[in-house]
Design a protein around this motif. Structure first.
Motif, mmCIF file in Angstrom:
data_model
loop_
_atom_site.group_PDB
_atom_site.id
_atom_site.type_symbol
_atom_site.label_atom_id
_atom_site.label_comp_id
_atom_site.label_asym_id
_atom_site.label_seq_id
_atom_site.Cartn_x
_atom_site.Cartn_y
_atom_site.Cartn_z
ATOM 1 N N ARG A 27 0.776 -1.100 0.060
ATOM 2 C CA ARG A 27 0.169 -0.132 -0.035
ATOM 3 C C ARG A 27 0.929 1.241 -0.017
ATOM 4 O O ARG A 27 0.365 2.305 -0.830
ATOM 5 C CB ARG A 27 -0.928 -0.079 1.176
ATOM 6 N N ALA A 28 1.948 1.207 0.708
ATOM 7 C CA ALA A 28 2.915 2.652 0.846
ATOM 8 C C ALA A 28 3.485 2.684 -0.584
ATOM 9 O O ALA A 28 3.572 3.783 -1.026
ATOM 10 C CB ALA A 28 4.080 2.080 1.921
ATOM 11 N N GLU A 29 3.915 1.716 -1.357
ATOM 12 C CA GLU A 29 4.482 1.624 -2.428
ATOM 13 C C GLU A 29 3.557 2.296 -3.497
ATOM 14 O O GLU A 29 3.709 2.946 -4.355
ATOM 15 C CB GLU A 29 4.825 0.153 -3.023
ATOM 16 N N VAL A 34 1.414 6.843 -6.980
ATOM 17 C CA VAL A 34 0.512 7.695 -7.282
ATOM 18 C C VAL A 34 1.082 9.028 -7.037
ATOM 19 O O VAL A 34 0.844 10.011 -8.027
ATOM 20 C CB VAL A 34 -0.793 7.467 -6.449
ATOM 21 N N ARG A 35 1.674 9.487 -6.066
ATOM 22 C CA ARG A 35 2.147 10.720 -5.781
ATOM 23 C C ARG A 35 3.290 10.964 -6.732
ATOM 24 O O ARG A 35 3.375 12.325 -7.183
ATOM 25 C CB ARG A 35 2.475 10.897 -4.420
ATOM 26 N N ALA A 36 4.062 10.298 -7.225
ATOM 27 C CA ALA A 36 5.118 10.577 -8.309
ATOM 28 C C ALA A 36 4.536 10.925 -9.454
ATOM 29 O O ALA A 36 4.896 11.765 -10.125
ATOM 30 C CB ALA A 36 6.017 9.504 -8.419
ATOM 31 N N LYS A 37 3.296 10.140 -9.806
ATOM 32 C CA LYS A 37 2.739 10.594 -11.109
ATOM 33 C C LYS A 37 2.226 11.755 -10.958
ATOM 34 O O LYS A 37 2.172 12.479 -12.087
ATOM 35 C CB LYS A 37 1.588 9.335 -11.452
ATOM 36 N N ILE A 38 1.647 12.013 -9.889
ATOM 37 C CA ILE A 38 0.938 13.448 -9.675
ATOM 38 C C ILE A 38 1.969 14.633 -9.860
ATOM 39 O O ILE A 38 1.670 15.729 -10.589
ATOM 40 C CB ILE A 38 0.253 13.683 -8.544
ATOM 41 N N VAL A 39 3.215 14.425 -9.399
ATOM 42 C CA VAL A 39 4.268 15.492 -9.544
ATOM 43 C C VAL A 39 4.684 15.860 -10.908
ATOM 44 O O VAL A 39 4.759 16.871 -11.566
ATOM 45 C CB VAL A 39 5.352 15.086 -8.641
ATOM 46 N N LEU A 40 4.841 14.277 -11.767
ATOM 47 C CA LEU A 40 5.113 14.402 -13.151
ATOM 48 C C LEU A 40 4.050 15.203 -13.902
ATOM 49 O O LEU A 40 4.399 16.021 -14.944
ATOM 50 C CB LEU A 40 5.382 13.103 -13.395
ATOM 51 N N ARG A 41 2.725 14.920 -13.551
ATOM 52 C CA ARG A 41 1.489 15.280 -14.374
ATOM 53 C C ARG A 41 1.462 16.910 -14.276
ATOM 54 O O ARG A 41 1.318 17.680 -15.126
ATOM 55 C CB ARG A 41 0.450 14.836 -13.589
ATOM 56 N N VAL A 42 1.706 17.390 -13.013
ATOM 57 C CA VAL A 42 1.612 18.883 -12.698
ATOM 58 C C VAL A 42 2.825 19.585 -13.547
ATOM 59 O O VAL A 42 2.331 20.523 -14.179
ATOM 60 C CB VAL A 42 1.915 19.433 -11.223
ATOM 61 N N ARG A 57 14.178 10.019 -11.082
ATOM 62 C CA ARG A 57 14.289 10.211 -9.783
ATOM 63 C C ARG A 57 12.897 10.333 -9.042
ATOM 64 O O ARG A 57 12.701 9.847 -8.078
ATOM 65 C CB ARG A 57 14.910 11.361 -9.539
ATOM 66 N N ILE A 58 12.111 11.065 -9.702
ATOM 67 C CA ILE A 58 10.849 11.326 -9.137
ATOM 68 C C ILE A 58 9.721 9.919 -9.119
ATOM 69 O O ILE A 58 9.159 9.568 -7.992
ATOM 70 C CB ILE A 58 9.900 12.206 -10.095
ATOM 71 N N ALA A 59 9.941 9.255 -10.147
ATOM 72 C CA ALA A 59 9.199 7.788 -10.291
ATOM 73 C C ALA A 59 9.973 6.927 -9.254
ATOM 74 O O ALA A 59 8.879 5.961 -8.683
ATOM 75 C CB ALA A 59 9.308 7.408 -11.637
ATOM 76 N N ASN A 60 11.145 7.058 -9.001
ATOM 77 C CA ASN A 60 11.588 5.904 -8.154
ATOM 78 C C ASN A 60 11.498 6.098 -6.534
ATOM 79 O O ASN A 60 12.187 5.532 -5.759
ATOM 80 C CB ASN A 60 13.127 5.487 -8.485
#
Length: 91
Positions: A27-29, A34-42, A57-60
């Motif tokens: 669940r933590a992963e 999801v948060r990494a995808k949101i940062v990239l989407r912004v 770097r963001i995705a990992n």
């Protein structure tokens, strides 16, 4: 470790504890992903170019507090490099 309402075979055993730890880690992963995808989407929505290295770097990243900080910064930065800038020391 007793879990109320658990129907895991062998309730209260090391097997159940290991299973539940793995479930929590999964669940933590998922939250980090999801948060990494949101940062990239912004960044993409704002038209800020990101290199493969930056995207990796963001995705990992699995640290939720860092991803939250990057999200907050993604709203205002001018370049992707600014996302990773060190925090300003308190004066």
């Amino acid at each position: 470790m007793a879990v109320v309402g658990s129907y895991f075979p062998g309730r209260g055993t090391l097997i159940e504890e290991t299973f539940l730890k793995g479930k929590a880690a999964g669940r933590a992963e998922a939250r980090a992903e999801v948060r990494a995808k949101i940062v990239l989407r912004v960044l993409k929505a704002r038209g800020i170019p990101t290199s493969d290295e930056t995207r990796d770097r963001i995705a990992n990243c699995t640290d939720l507090s860092i991803l939250d900080r990057w999200f907050d910064r993604a709203i205002t930065v001018s370049t992707a490099d600014e996302l990773f800038a060190e925090e300003e020391p308190d004066q």
